[in-house]
Design a protein around this motif. Sequence first.
Motif, short mmCIF file in Angstrom:
data_model
loop_
_atom_site.label_atom_id
_atom_site.label_comp_id
_atom_site.label_asym_id
_atom_site.label_seq_id
_atom_site.Cartn_x
_atom_site.Cartn_y
_atom_site.Cartn_z
N ARG A 178 0.97 -0.81 0.00
CA ARG A 178 -0.13 0.35 -0.32
C ARG A 178 1.02 0.89 -0.27
O ARG A 178 0.76 2.50 0.15
CB ARG A 178 -1.23 0.20 0.76
CG ARG A 178 -1.89 -1.10 1.29
CD ARG A 178 -2.98 -0.88 2.53
NE ARG A 178 -3.11 0.42 2.27
CZ ARG A 178 -3.97 0.39 3.63
NH1 ARG A 178 -4.34 -0.46 4.51
NH2 ARG A 178 -5.15 2.17 3.90
N CYS A 179 2.10 1.08 0.11
CA CYS A 179 3.04 2.84 0.03
C CYS A 179 3.02 3.08 -0.92
O CYS A 179 3.96 2.63 -2.08
CB CYS A 179 4.09 1.81 1.17
SG CYS A 179 5.52 3.06 0.37
N PRO A 180 2.70 4.35 -1.11
CA PRO A 180 2.30 5.20 -2.50
C PRO A 180 3.76 5.54 -2.54
O PRO A 180 3.70 5.90 -4.37
CB PRO A 180 1.96 6.56 -1.66
CG PRO A 180 1.88 6.23 -0.28
CD PRO A 180 2.20 5.36 0.05
N VAL A 181 5.21 5.62 -1.27
CA VAL A 181 6.86 6.33 -2.18
C VAL A 181 7.00 4.60 -2.89
O VAL A 181 7.60 5.11 -3.98
CB VAL A 181 6.98 6.02 -1.00
CG1 VAL A 181 8.45 6.69 -1.20
CG2 VAL A 181 6.93 7.40 -0.14
N CYS A 182 6.26 3.18 -2.52
CA CYS A 182 7.02 1.93 -2.87
C CYS A 182 6.74 2.33 -4.29
O CYS A 182 7.04 2.11 -5.99
CB CYS A 182 6.36 0.64 -2.57
SG CYS A 182 7.19 0.94 -1.06
N ALA A 183 4.99 2.66 -5.03
CA ALA A 183 4.57 2.75 -6.37
C ALA A 183 5.67 3.67 -6.93
O ALA A 183 5.60 3.39 -8.34
CB ALA A 183 3.09 3.14 -5.73
N ALA A 184 5.57 4.95 -6.41
CA ALA A 184 6.80 5.70 -7.07
C ALA A 184 7.79 5.65 -7.48
O ALA A 184 8.56 5.61 -8.82
CB ALA A 184 6.55 6.81 -5.81
N PHE A 185 8.73 4.48 -6.37
CA PHE A 185 9.20 3.86 -6.97
C PHE A 185 9.18 3.25 -8.26
O PHE A 185 10.17 2.79 -9.56
CB PHE A 185 10.29 3.55 -5.91
CG PHE A 185 11.49 1.90 -6.64
CD1 PHE A 185 12.92 3.33 -5.94
CD2 PHE A 185 11.40 0.96 -6.91
CE1 PHE A 185 14.33 2.29 -5.92
CE2 PHE A 185 12.51 0.93 -6.62
CZ PHE A 185 13.99 1.20 -6.94
N GLU A 186 8.34 2.00 -8.20
CA GLU A 186 8.40 1.16 -9.03
C GLU A 186 8.20 2.08 -10.39
O GLU A 186 8.74 0.95 -11.46
CB GLU A 186 7.30 0.45 -8.47
CG GLU A 186 7.12 -0.44 -9.44
CD GLU A 186 8.20 -1.57 -9.69
OE1 GLU A 186 8.21 -2.48 -11.11
OE2 GLU A 186 8.36 -1.49 -8.75
N GLN A 187 7.45 2.99 -10.82
CA GLN A 187 6.98 3.51 -11.59
C GLN A 187 8.38 4.46 -12.11
O GLN A 187 8.16 4.61 -13.57
CB GLN A 187 5.46 4.51 -11.60
CG GLN A 187 4.32 4.64 -11.14
CD GLN A 187 3.79 5.04 -10.22
OE1 GLN A 187 3.48 6.24 -10.98
NE2 GLN A 187 2.81 4.07 -9.55
N THR A 188 8.91 4.83 -10.95
CA THR A 188 10.39 5.22 -12.17
C THR A 188 11.74 4.97 -12.16
O THR A 188 12.55 4.52 -13.21
CB THR A 188 10.98 6.30 -11.04
OG1 THR A 188 9.78 7.33 -10.63
CG2 THR A 188 11.90 7.89 -11.11
N VAL A 189 12.10 3.49 -10.84
CA VAL A 189 13.24 3.17 -11.33
C VAL A 189 13.07 0.99 -11.40
O VAL A 189 13.85 0.37 -11.48
CB VAL A 189 14.34 3.33 -9.81
CG1 VAL A 189 15.62 2.44 -10.10
CG2 VAL A 189 13.83 4.54 -9.47
N GLY A 190 11.52 1.05 -11.20
CA GLY A 190 11.69 -0.57 -11.44
C GLY A 190 11.92 -1.20 -12.62
O GLY A 190 12.08 -3.04 -12.22
#
Length: 279
Positions: free
Chosen positions: A103-115
């Motif tokens: 549910r972490c929004p920062v994890c989502a942002a990381f995945e979208q950028t660096v995933g």
Amino acid sequence: MSKRNSQAAKTAARERLRLEREKQAQRAKIKRQVIVAASVVAVLAAAGGIGYAVVQANRPSYWEGLKGDKVVAPAHTTGTDGTTVVIGKDTAKKTLKVYEDPRCPVCAAFEQTVGSTVKKDIDEGKYKIQYIGGTFLDGDSLSKGKIGSRGEGSKNATSAMGAALNVSPEAFLEYKTALYSKQWHPEETDDKFKSDDYLIKIANTVPALKNNTAFQTAVKKGTYDAWALAMSKTWDTNKDGVTGTPSFVMDGKTLTTSDPNQPWTVSEFNSAVNAALKG
């Protein structure tokens, strides 16, 4: 009219009046009895309702009830209760620990950028990753006995990720990417991941999971629910000193950006990983 008839008429009138008063008294008595009975029923019902509410409030939640259940570990896992999830080529010499919460929004942002960069690194054998999933955004801290105070989406999504991992490591990574995507990842305060139907809907965007009966059955039956709690406990009791997500650890050292208050960029991530690989 004779006195006799007049007296008889008066007597009859008094008798009718007496009978009418008795009827009224009887009706009033019955009415009082009905009111008292209804009041008693209402009190008992209220007491029963309160008792039921108290019982329900003190019943363990579904997730609390899973504590102590036997863990069904997904395929492609090792370690205690299958909580060691390592993905990558055997030839990769080092492993990057990835701490995340679905549910972490920062994890989502990381995945979208660096995933995609992480996926490329794994495919090229630059390093392996060890995934460690937390559920603290549900309000969980298993070591302190707190479970589910703010939702259940992190636990439910972790369980679904276990079902994807059981299909293949590739399905797991693709599903994780889909969960964190702009299209599907909810706001932190929106517990959408608690819905099995929503998780299956997302899974249908992943080729290996689309209309996959075994995957869907595992999600709906909660096959890997106990595993999700075991994984969360691994996160909660980690020895790397991790307290938030996303966090990345290699050789016991946490990777950091030049500005901790800014989200990861591809450049910052590459620099941090390359330095760790050399260390």
